[in-house]
Motif scaffolding. Structure first.
Motif, PDB file in Angstrom:
ATOM      1  N   GLN A 227       0.840  -1.189   0.000  1.00  0.00           N
ATOM      2  CA  GLN A 227       0.000   0.000   0.000  1.00  0.00           C
ATOM      3  C   GLN A 227       0.875   1.239   0.000  1.00  0.00           C
ATOM      4  O   GLN A 227       1.866   1.312   0.720  1.00  0.00           O
ATOM      5  N   VAL A 228       0.508   2.205  -0.803  1.00  0.00           N
ATOM      6  CA  VAL A 228       1.271   3.438  -0.906  1.00  0.00           C
ATOM      7  C   VAL A 228       0.464   4.569  -0.277  1.00  0.00           C
ATOM      8  O   VAL A 228      -0.763   4.603  -0.365  1.00  0.00           O
ATOM      9  N   GLN A 229       1.152   5.472   0.385  1.00  0.00           N
ATOM     10  CA  GLN A 229       0.503   6.631   0.977  1.00  0.00           C
ATOM     11  C   GLN A 229       0.463   7.764  -0.045  1.00  0.00           C
ATOM     12  O   GLN A 229       1.457   8.012  -0.732  1.00  0.00           O
ATOM     13  N   LEU A 230      -0.665   8.448  -0.119  1.00  0.00           N
ATOM     14  CA  LEU A 230      -0.863   9.498  -1.111  1.00  0.00           C
ATOM     15  C   LEU A 230      -1.339  10.774  -0.435  1.00  0.00           C
ATOM     16  O   LEU A 230      -2.229  10.725   0.431  1.00  0.00           O
ATOM     17  N   VAL A 231      -0.782  11.909  -0.858  1.00  0.00           N
ATOM     18  CA  VAL A 231      -1.178  13.200  -0.315  1.00  0.00           C
ATOM     19  C   VAL A 231      -1.429  14.164  -1.462  1.00  0.00           C
ATOM     20  O   VAL A 231      -0.512  14.466  -2.244  1.00  0.00           O
TER      21      VAL A 231
ATOM     22  N   SER B  87      -1.755  18.238  -7.320  1.00  0.00           N
ATOM     23  CA  SER B  87      -0.602  17.358  -7.203  1.00  0.00           C
ATOM     24  C   SER B  87      -0.922  16.239  -6.223  1.00  0.00           C
ATOM     25  O   SER B  87      -1.684  16.430  -5.276  1.00  0.00           O
ATOM     26  N   CYS B  88      -0.315  15.107  -6.449  1.00  0.00           N
ATOM     27  CA  CYS B  88      -0.471  13.966  -5.549  1.00  0.00           C
ATOM     28  C   CYS B  88       0.902  13.336  -5.385  1.00  0.00           C
ATOM     29  O   CYS B  88       1.464  12.823  -6.359  1.00  0.00           O
ATOM     30  N   VAL B  89       1.411  13.401  -4.179  1.00  0.00           N
ATOM     31  CA  VAL B  89       2.736  12.865  -3.884  1.00  0.00           C
ATOM     32  C   VAL B  89       2.592  11.516  -3.190  1.00  0.00           C
ATOM     33  O   VAL B  89       1.815  11.376  -2.234  1.00  0.00           O
ATOM     34  N   ALA B  90       3.349  10.559  -3.667  1.00  0.00           N
ATOM     35  CA  ALA B  90       3.299   9.211  -3.117  1.00  0.00           C
ATOM     36  C   ALA B  90       4.532   8.914  -2.274  1.00  0.00           C
ATOM     37  O   ALA B  90       5.613   9.433  -2.541  1.00  0.00           O
ATOM     38  N   SER B  91       4.336   8.091  -1.286  1.00  0.00           N
ATOM     39  CA  SER B  91       5.459   7.630  -0.484  1.00  0.00           C
ATOM     40  C   SER B  91       5.738   6.172  -0.811  1.00  0.00           C
ATOM     41  O   SER B  91       4.923   5.491  -1.427  1.00  0.00           O
ATOM     42  N   GLY B  92       6.899   5.706  -0.396  1.00  0.00           N
ATOM     43  CA  GLY B  92       7.239   4.314  -0.625  1.00  0.00           C
ATOM     44  C   GLY B  92       7.896   4.090  -1.970  1.00  0.00           C
ATOM     45  O   GLY B  92       8.154   5.020  -2.728  1.00  0.00           O
ATOM     46  N   ASN B  93       8.136   2.833  -2.237  1.00  0.00           N
ATOM     47  CA  ASN B  93       8.821   2.457  -3.475  1.00  0.00           C
ATOM     48  C   ASN B  93       7.814   2.043  -4.545  1.00  0.00           C
ATOM     49  O   ASN B  93       6.622   1.960  -4.288  1.00  0.00           O
ATOM     50  N   PHE B  94       8.325   1.798  -5.713  1.00  0.00           N
ATOM     51  CA  PHE B  94       7.558   1.219  -6.810  1.00  0.00           C
ATOM     52  C   PHE B  94       6.531   2.159  -7.418  1.00  0.00           C
ATOM     53  O   PHE B  94       5.627   1.707  -8.116  1.00  0.00           O
ATOM     54  N   PHE B  95       6.640   3.478  -7.145  1.00  0.00           N
ATOM     55  CA  PHE B  95       5.681   4.427  -7.723  1.00  0.00           C
ATOM     56  C   PHE B  95       5.613   4.272  -9.223  1.00  0.00           C
ATOM     57  O   PHE B  95       4.535   4.297  -9.819  1.00  0.00           O
ATOM     58  N   SER B  96       6.772   4.120  -9.844  1.00  0.00           N
ATOM     59  CA  SER B  96       6.817   4.089 -11.306  1.00  0.00           C
ATOM     60  C   SER B  96       6.074   2.891 -11.884  1.00  0.00           C
ATOM     61  O   SER B  96       5.738   2.881 -13.067  1.00  0.00           O
TER      62      SER B  96
END
Length: 122
Positions: free
Chosen positions: A1-5, A21-30
């Motif tokens: 699960q990725v965190q989104l703001v 804008s939406c910034v994601a945390s964690g890996n594998f965003f791409s």
């Protein structure tokens, strides 16, 4: 699960523009398909746009030609450029992430942002 703001919402006059804008945390965003949904008061959550990891884009007919989705994998950020805004675009806009794209289209992702309010009014 990725965190989104999400950020970038606000009050704008008809015909104006905003960029969310939406910034994601964690890996594998791409590797994720990213999507924007919106929900107006008393209405169901509506898919606005998606962008896959390969950059394939789909935009809802209701906003086609006015809204553009893009992503910057180096910043783990997805954007929604909204031009020629109309009062009907007033809603809370949510960012979501998932893979494969069906996860986004079917609202099955566990990763959603908290939402950002967009109000179009004179």
């Amino acid at each position: 699960q990725v965190q989104l703001v999400e950020s970038g919402g606000g009050l704008v006059q008809p015909g104006g523009s905003l960029r969310l804008s939406c910034v994601a945390s964690g890996n594998f965003f791409s590797t994720y398909t990213m999507g924007w949904y919106r929900q107006a008061p008393g209405k169901q959550r509506e898919l606005v746009a998606t962008i896959t990891s390969a950059g394939s884009i789909n935009v809802a007919d209701s906003v086609k030609g006015r809204f553009t989705i893009s992503r910057d994998n180096s910043k783990k950020t997805v954007y929604l450029q909204m031009n020629s805004l109309e009062p009907e675009d007033t809603a809370v806009y949510y960012c979501t992430a998932g893979s494969p794209i069906a996860t986004i289209l079917n609202r099955e992702s566990e990763s959603w942002g908290q939402g950002t309010q967009v109000t179009v009014s004179s």
